[in-house]
Enzyme design. Sequence first.
Site, PDB file in Angstrom:
ATOM      1  N   LYS A 113       0.821  -1.210   0.000  1.00  0.00           N
ATOM      2  CA  LYS A 113       0.000   0.000   0.000  1.00  0.00           C
ATOM      3  C   LYS A 113       0.859   1.267   0.000  1.00  0.00           C
ATOM      4  O   LYS A 113       0.428   2.308  -0.482  1.00  0.00           O
ATOM      5  CB  LYS A 113      -0.924   0.017   1.217  1.00  0.00           C
ATOM      6  CG  LYS A 113      -1.828  -1.195   1.395  1.00  0.00           C
ATOM      7  CD  LYS A 113      -2.872  -1.314   0.299  1.00  0.00           C
ATOM      8  CE  LYS A 113      -3.999  -2.276   0.642  1.00  0.00           C
ATOM      9  NZ  LYS A 113      -3.628  -3.684   0.716  1.00  0.00           N
TER      10      LYS A 113
HETATM   11  C1  LIG Z   1      -4.295  -4.789   0.277  1.00  0.00           C
HETATM   12  C2  LIG Z   1      -3.485  -6.024   0.213  1.00  0.00           C
HETATM   13  C3  LIG Z   1      -3.764  -7.020  -0.727  1.00  0.00           C
HETATM   14  C4  LIG Z   1      -4.937  -6.929  -1.675  1.00  0.00           C
HETATM   15  O1  LIG Z   1      -4.758  -5.925  -2.648  1.00  0.00           O
HETATM   16  P1  LIG Z   1      -6.033  -5.368  -3.438  1.00  0.00           P
HETATM   17  O2  LIG Z   1      -5.507  -4.222  -4.242  1.00  0.00           O
HETATM   18  O3  LIG Z   1      -7.016  -4.936  -2.408  1.00  0.00           O
HETATM   19  O4  LIG Z   1      -6.542  -6.483  -4.287  1.00  0.00           O
HETATM   20  C5  LIG Z   1      -2.932  -8.122  -0.757  1.00  0.00           C
HETATM   21  N1  LIG Z   1      -1.892  -8.253   0.104  1.00  0.00           N
HETATM   22  C6  LIG Z   1      -1.607  -7.315   1.022  1.00  0.00           C
HETATM   23  C7  LIG Z   1      -0.482  -7.537   1.958  1.00  0.00           C
HETATM   24  C8  LIG Z   1      -2.379  -6.167   1.103  1.00  0.00           C
HETATM   25  O5  LIG Z   1      -2.088  -5.243   2.021  1.00  0.00           O
END
Ligand SMILES: *Cc1c(COP(=O)(O)O)cnc(C)c1O
Length: 499
Positions: A113
């Site tokens: 993120k």
């Molecule tokens: C948010 C997240 C995901 C999922 O990603 P999306 O964009 O919501 O599909 C997968 N792995 C981790 C560690 C995340 O923080």
Amino acid sequence: MLYQSTRNSVDKITSANAIVKGISNDGGLFVPEKMPQVSLEEIKQLSDMSYRERAKKIIGLFLTDFTAEDIDYCVDNAYTAKKFETDDIAPVHFLNDTTNILELWHGPTCAFKDMALQILPYFMTTSIKKCNIDKKVVILVATSGDTGKAALEGFADVEGTGIIVFFPEDGVSNIQKLQMLTQEGENVGVASVFGNFDDAQTGVKKIFGDKEYNKILEENNIMLSSANSINWGRLLPQIVYYFSAYADMVKAGKISNGDKINVCVPTGNFGNILAGYYAKNMGLPVHKFICASNCNNVLTDFINTGVYNKNRQFNTTISPSMDILISSNLERLLYDVTKDETAVEGWMKKLFTQGEYEVDNATKEVIKNNFFGGYCDDASTKETIGKVWNENKYLMDTHTAVAYNVYMQYVEKTGDKTPTVIASTASPYKFNEAVLSALSPETSFDGIDVFELVDMLNVKTGLKVPASLAELKEKKVRFDYKCEKEDMSKLVSQILKIK
Ligand SMILES: *Cc1c(COP(=O)(O)O)cnc(C)c1O
């Protein structure tokens, strides 16, 4: 380049406007009116560029109302060696001939993120200026764990903004909870909701749509915006790293420029994998997208049948950031495939009222041609972590392991040997209890203090503990807000000190 809603192709707005608003008034999501194209020649040029230069090139194609100086400012402040533990920002680890791991977790909160949320605040403040807004912009976030911390870290003490994060009380890891509750900054608030992630997300969406409440906010000179992946400013930075990974593979001689790759993504809200799909639409040579889910496998079923059905049991897993039954960004995919806002709106309404919809055959076909869907349960996730560690001395977190496992299922089913990029979305230290028990299945780690777990994982693997997690021990817990999902707007008022 202008932007439109997935539910209205007539009204167009600038990127600055789309970023500030976050979500369209009609409930749809903002998408670019067309995809800019990147030629193979341009992709080749990316190979000799730094991550920052690659980001400027790709982002500039979309934010045409930003000046080159604006984009330099955003990129140069977001992707610094100080905030990311490697100057490569998003390095590719070449595991073997076909498997390439794109590590997206070297940022300040140890999850992918950060790739978007370190730059979003710069997009946001630049956009606020461009739109001549004199209100305070308050970011409301629902998080399954990683978005919340990354958004807090990105927006803390950013002038003219505030940020409030809601997380499900029992739906995040210990480290994630501590990371959020200890967040510093004068403009931040953190609260837990009694419920799961979907409850928190639905609650936040309700506040956005509550006209009366938004009027009250307006009287207090406040407007709301979003840092969830419904915001275009979240998705855009994620397109960059698919180009970057490809360029790195060309540079390392793993592929020739123009060769196709597969892309495998552990998926929750469908933002990360959608960014890869957009990269393909822009000209990145991709054969298949492998969409990996945990036991909340609503997307696996959707890709295989064309029926999206959220009426099923919600499972709490060891990959909590993917514990989602409503994948918001699927709406953008459906719009891209159909270009039919009426159909998209109809499906989304059905999802809202009945919890289920089925797309038409033509749409099913396009999705099947582009995506392979699979899932993996907790036991197999742990097995995968153990296996890859034992065979390659490479340690994956639980989310990345889900992707790796589903990729193996894909290879077994299809025999496809196309070089594949697996998006690695979190540091294994962030989910240390599950990772430790994957490495030592006979041992119980129940009830052990999180910092002790970090040390144990360090001793066991010799891998460096990310600085931000090591520092967590010294931080004070600052927040103790808890609320029912019906009372989220009340809590917003309380945190913002409005009546
Ligand atoms: C948010 C997240 C995901 C999922 O990603 P999306 O964009 O919501 O599909 C997968 N792995 C981790 C560690 C995340 O923080």
